[in-house]
Every structure is written in C-alpha cells, then in structure tokens.
Design a protein around this motif. Structure first.
Motif, mmCIF file in Angstrom:
data_model
loop_
_atom_site.group_PDB
_atom_site.id
_atom_site.type_symbol
_atom_site.label_atom_id
_atom_site.label_comp_id
_atom_site.label_asym_id
_atom_site.label_seq_id
_atom_site.Cartn_x
_atom_site.Cartn_y
_atom_site.Cartn_z
ATOM 1 N N VAL A 41 0.852 -1.179 0.000
ATOM 2 C CA VAL A 41 0.000 0.000 0.000
ATOM 3 C C VAL A 41 0.889 1.230 0.000
ATOM 4 N N VAL A 42 0.745 2.017 -1.038
ATOM 5 C CA VAL A 42 1.489 3.267 -1.142
ATOM 6 C C VAL A 42 0.458 4.376 -1.204
ATOM 7 N N ARG A 43 0.330 5.107 -0.136
ATOM 8 C CA ARG A 43 -0.656 6.185 -0.080
ATOM 9 C C ARG A 43 -0.192 7.363 -0.947
ATOM 10 N N GLY A 44 -1.133 7.962 -1.666
ATOM 11 C CA GLY A 44 -0.817 9.127 -2.461
ATOM 12 C C GLY A 44 -0.060 8.805 -3.730
ATOM 13 N N SER A 45 -0.137 7.572 -4.178
ATOM 14 C CA SER A 45 0.624 7.200 -5.372
ATOM 15 C C SER A 45 -0.111 7.621 -6.639
ATOM 16 N N ALA A 46 0.624 7.700 -7.698
ATOM 17 C CA ALA A 46 0.056 8.080 -8.986
ATOM 18 C C ALA A 46 -0.887 7.007 -9.512
ATOM 19 N N SER A 47 -0.670 5.748 -9.101
ATOM 20 C CA SER A 47 -1.541 4.683 -9.591
ATOM 21 C C SER A 47 -2.953 4.845 -9.040
ATOM 22 N N ALA A 49 -4.355 7.727 -8.257
ATOM 23 C CA ALA A 49 -4.923 8.869 -8.976
ATOM 24 C C ALA A 49 -5.347 8.468 -10.384
ATOM 25 N N ALA A 50 -4.591 7.565 -11.005
ATOM 26 C CA ALA A 50 -4.929 7.109 -12.350
ATOM 27 C C ALA A 50 -6.123 6.165 -12.326
ATOM 28 N N ARG A 51 -6.259 5.396 -11.264
ATOM 29 C CA ARG A 51 -7.319 4.401 -11.182
ATOM 30 C C ARG A 51 -8.645 5.009 -10.744
ATOM 31 N N TYR A 52 -8.609 5.967 -9.820
ATOM 32 C CA TYR A 52 -9.827 6.545 -9.267
ATOM 33 C C TYR A 52 -9.864 8.046 -9.565
ATOM 34 N N ALA A 53 -10.889 8.475 -10.282
ATOM 35 C CA ALA A 53 -11.021 9.896 -10.607
ATOM 36 C C ALA A 53 -11.324 10.713 -9.358
ATOM 37 N N SER A 54 -11.935 10.082 -8.356
ATOM 38 C CA SER A 54 -12.299 10.797 -7.135
ATOM 39 C C SER A 54 -11.213 10.694 -6.058
ATOM 40 N N TYR A 55 -10.014 10.272 -6.425
ATOM 41 C CA TYR A 55 -8.928 10.108 -5.449
ATOM 42 C C TYR A 55 -8.544 11.454 -4.848
ATOM 43 N N GLY A 60 -5.746 10.349 1.075
ATOM 44 C CA GLY A 60 -5.363 9.024 0.585
ATOM 45 C C GLY A 60 -6.557 8.121 0.358
ATOM 46 N N THR A 61 -7.727 8.724 0.084
ATOM 47 C CA THR A 61 -8.950 7.953 -0.116
ATOM 48 C C THR A 61 -9.579 8.295 -1.458
ATOM 49 N N PRO A 71 -10.003 3.901 1.712
ATOM 50 C CA PRO A 71 -8.555 4.066 1.524
ATOM 51 C C PRO A 71 -8.122 3.449 0.198
ATOM 52 N N CYS A 72 -7.144 4.072 -0.401
ATOM 53 C CA CYS A 72 -6.657 3.573 -1.685
ATOM 54 C C CYS A 72 -5.958 2.228 -1.483
#
Length: 73
Positions: A41-47, A49-55, A60-61, A71-72
C-alpha cells in the motif's frame, strides 16, 4: 508330487507379496498450501490517482459507488 509342492510354494510367495503390498500405507502428497503476501500500500501514489477519478491525495482515499470514502488499495 514335486510339481504340486512347487506350485503351492510359488502361490504362497506371490500371495504373501501381494498381501504385504496391500498392507503398506501409500504416501499421498497434496498441493502445498498457498502463500499470501500482504498487498503493498502506497498512499498518495500516482496509480491511485490514475485508477480513481475521485482520489483525494490529502486523505489518501477515493469516493466509492456507495458514497463513502475508502482508503486507496
């Protein structure tokens, strides 16, 4: 008489070998148990943000379809 004794002896040897083979337990090996690793689990990762538009990187959610923040992964 000799042939009968020879046949009896051969039958006894073969029968004894078959009985002993049936009495031995057979080792049965199954598949090894699966090994599970904890997800990274990497909080605040680009993945995320790329996976969830509402990130939301501040928390970190992401906003789920149920309307709750999760949580992401």
């Amino acid at each position: 008489m000799g042939a009968g004794l020879l046949g009896f002896t051969a039958g006894a040897v073969i029968g004894s070998a078959a009985a002993n083979a049936a009495a031995r337990p057979v080792a049965v090996y199954g598949a090894p148990a699966p090994v599970y690793a904890a997800p990274v689990v990497v909080r605040g990762s680009a993945s995320c943000a790329a996976r969830y538009a509402s990130y939301d990187p501040a928390s970190g959610t992401y906003l789920g379809y149920d309307g709750l923040r999760h949580p992401c992964p």
